[in-house]
Scaffold this active site. Structure first.
Site, PDB file in Angstrom:
ATOM      1  CB  THR A   2      -5.783  -5.028  -3.914  1.00  0.00           C
ATOM      2  OG1 THR A   2      -4.828  -5.629  -3.595  1.00  0.00           O
ATOM      3  CG2 THR A   2      -5.977  -4.817  -5.125  1.00  0.00           C
ATOM      4  CG  ASN A   3      -0.925  -3.764  -2.336  1.00  0.00           C
ATOM      5  OD1 ASN A   3      -0.368  -4.696  -2.896  1.00  0.00           O
ATOM      6  ND2 ASN A   3      -1.394  -3.827  -1.195  1.00  0.00           N
ATOM      7  CG  HIS A   4       0.244  -2.227  -8.417  1.00  0.00           C
ATOM      8  ND1 HIS A   4      -0.527  -2.439  -9.524  1.00  0.00           N
ATOM      9  CD2 HIS A   4       0.303  -0.818  -8.559  1.00  0.00           C
ATOM     10  CE1 HIS A   4      -1.261  -1.398 -10.078  1.00  0.00           C
ATOM     11  NE2 HIS A   4      -0.589  -0.398  -9.560  1.00  0.00           N
ATOM     12  CB  SER A   5       1.851  -6.893  -3.450  1.00  0.00           C
ATOM     13  OG  SER A   5       2.607  -8.080  -2.995  1.00  0.00           O
TER      14      SER A   5
END
Ligand code: CTP
Length: 401
Positions: free
Chosen positions: A210-213
């Site tokens: 996933t990512n930091h959003s």
């Protein structure tokens, strides 16, 4: 400008223990920029004092004593004429009955009868009183007249019993107030689709890429669209945020699921604030990958590009009249954003510098430049994500005209 600024809200408080929560509601409304005038009934005063409300609104609170004062005549009429919205929270079964039958025997009900603004009530009472046919009939009558009834919720009641009768929480009432105030806004009658959050691409049943959003910018956009009167669908990847009241929520995990959800909708505008994955594992292990099997070699493949699919000549084109994208960049911000604006055939793009500590992922502020296909741009100084959202909604509405 916030949906609350310059708005005059009349807050009626009747006799229920939920009255203490109304002090929080009054405080939230005042902090958001509304002018809040409180009217307490005699029974309401038994639970919370006028001083409590004066302290949080910075304005005097009114009681039945004012009904017989010098200003009385002007008071109830002028309140009802100048207010943008009359909110009664908590609203007891007794006050509901009086409103339904047009009785006017205290300052609150006299004012309600004279009021020409919309009325929103948050019922609070014992479960048996709420279920009683008389109360149900009174509520139906009020709904038919256009009164907005929010709640009550199910749960623990003051009687110690469980049932439906709890006033809904102030934050939720606030969400309903926003909808009522925004009804005639710049996006009234329009449907807006917003995507938010970072997608999760599964490696196995327990692990994801996933990512930091955080989803904050997307959720702020959904709220700003609601504040402008739009019918809002929020397609969201997992986040820790509370969705705005009134948005239809579609929960997804992966970029593929997000694409499917977007293609299942039709709207006037699509605002793609989500950080959808560009790459995903080629295969997902059906069982948890075990340490004893050694370090796995993970092969990635491209995830579907949602914007490209719905843009111009893409297979999902023509679903949206206006398409807005974001560009999350750590360098060459404007060059990269301009390239995405063109390749994804967007109506405009919000270029987002994620290299700064005070902008981009997971923080409350953002540093954004809006780029348009004709080469014009608008630089928004460092500001809250709500303000960035309001600006994007303004441009979206202008393009929909
Ligand atoms: N986007 C999308 N589908 C994806 C990835 C991104 O629709 N699979 C959208 C985002 O929601 C955003 C825009 O495309 O509105 C740009 O996203 P960004 O991550 O900045 O760029 P990418 O297209 O992923 O390109 P790059 O990785 O080269 O920066």
């Amino acid at each position: 400008m916030s949906v609350f600024s310059g708005k005059h809200i009349l807050l009626g408080v009747t006799g229920s223990i939920a009255g203490y929560k109304s002090a929080d509601l009054a405080s939230k409304l005042a902090q958001a920029g509304a002018q809040v005038d409180v009217i307490l009934t005699g029974a309401g005063e038994k639970f919370v004092t006028p001083l409590t409300f004066q302290s949080v609104t910075g304005r005097r609170a009114y009681t039945d004593q004012d009904l017989w004062g010098n200003e009385a005549h002007v008071l109830h009429v002028s309140f009802g004429k100048t207010a943008d919205l009359f909110v009664i929270a908590p609203c007891t079964a007794d006050t509901i009955a009086k409103l339904a039958h047009g009785l006017a025997d205290n300052l609150l009900t006299v004012t309600a009868l004279a009021a020409t603004c919309p009325l929103l009530i948050a019922p609070a009472m014992d479960g048996g009183m709420f279920d009683h046919p008389a109360t149900q009939e009174n509520l139906s009558k009020l709904r038919e007249r256009g009164v907005i009834v929010v709640g009550p919720a199910e749960g623990h009641l003051a009687s110690g019993l469980k049932g439906t009768g709890r006033m809904i929480e102030p934050a939720e009432i606030l969400g309903h107030i926003r909808i009522a105030l925004g009804k005639k806004g710049i996006l009234a009658g329009k449907k807006v689709l917003v995507t938010a959050g970072g997608t999760q691409e599964a490696l196995d049943p327990v692990r994801v890429i996933t990512n930091h959003s955080s989803g904050k910018q997307g959720y702020a956009l959904a709220q700003a669209a609601l504040d402008s009167g739009a019918d809002v669908c929020l397609i969201t990847a997992p986040t820790a945020l509370t969705p705005p009241v009134g948005a239809r929520l579609v929960k997804v995990n992966s970029a593929q699921e997000m694409l499917n959800a977007v293609l299942a909708e039709q709207a006037d505008a699509l605002i793609m604030a989500a950080a959808a994955a560009d790459f995903r594992p080629k295969t997902m292990a059906t069982d948890k990958m075990k340490k004893r099997d050694g370090v796995p070699q993970i092969e990635l493949e491209a995830a579907p590009d949602i914007l490209k699919t719905v843009a111009g000549s893409g297979s999902g084109a023509k679903r949206f009249r206006v398409v807005v994208g974001f560009a999350a960049e750590s360098r060459d911000l404007l060059e990269n954003a301009a390239e995405k604006l063109q390749s994804k055939q967007l109506d405009f793009i919000a270029a987002n510098d994620i290299s700064a500590k005070d902008a981009g992922f997971a923080v409350d502020t953002n540093r954004v430049t809006l780029l348009f296909p004709d080469g014009t741009k608008e630089v928004l100084p460092l500001t809250g994500k709500e303000k960035v959202a309001e600006k994007i909604i303004e441009h979206t509405s202008r393009l929909l005209e």
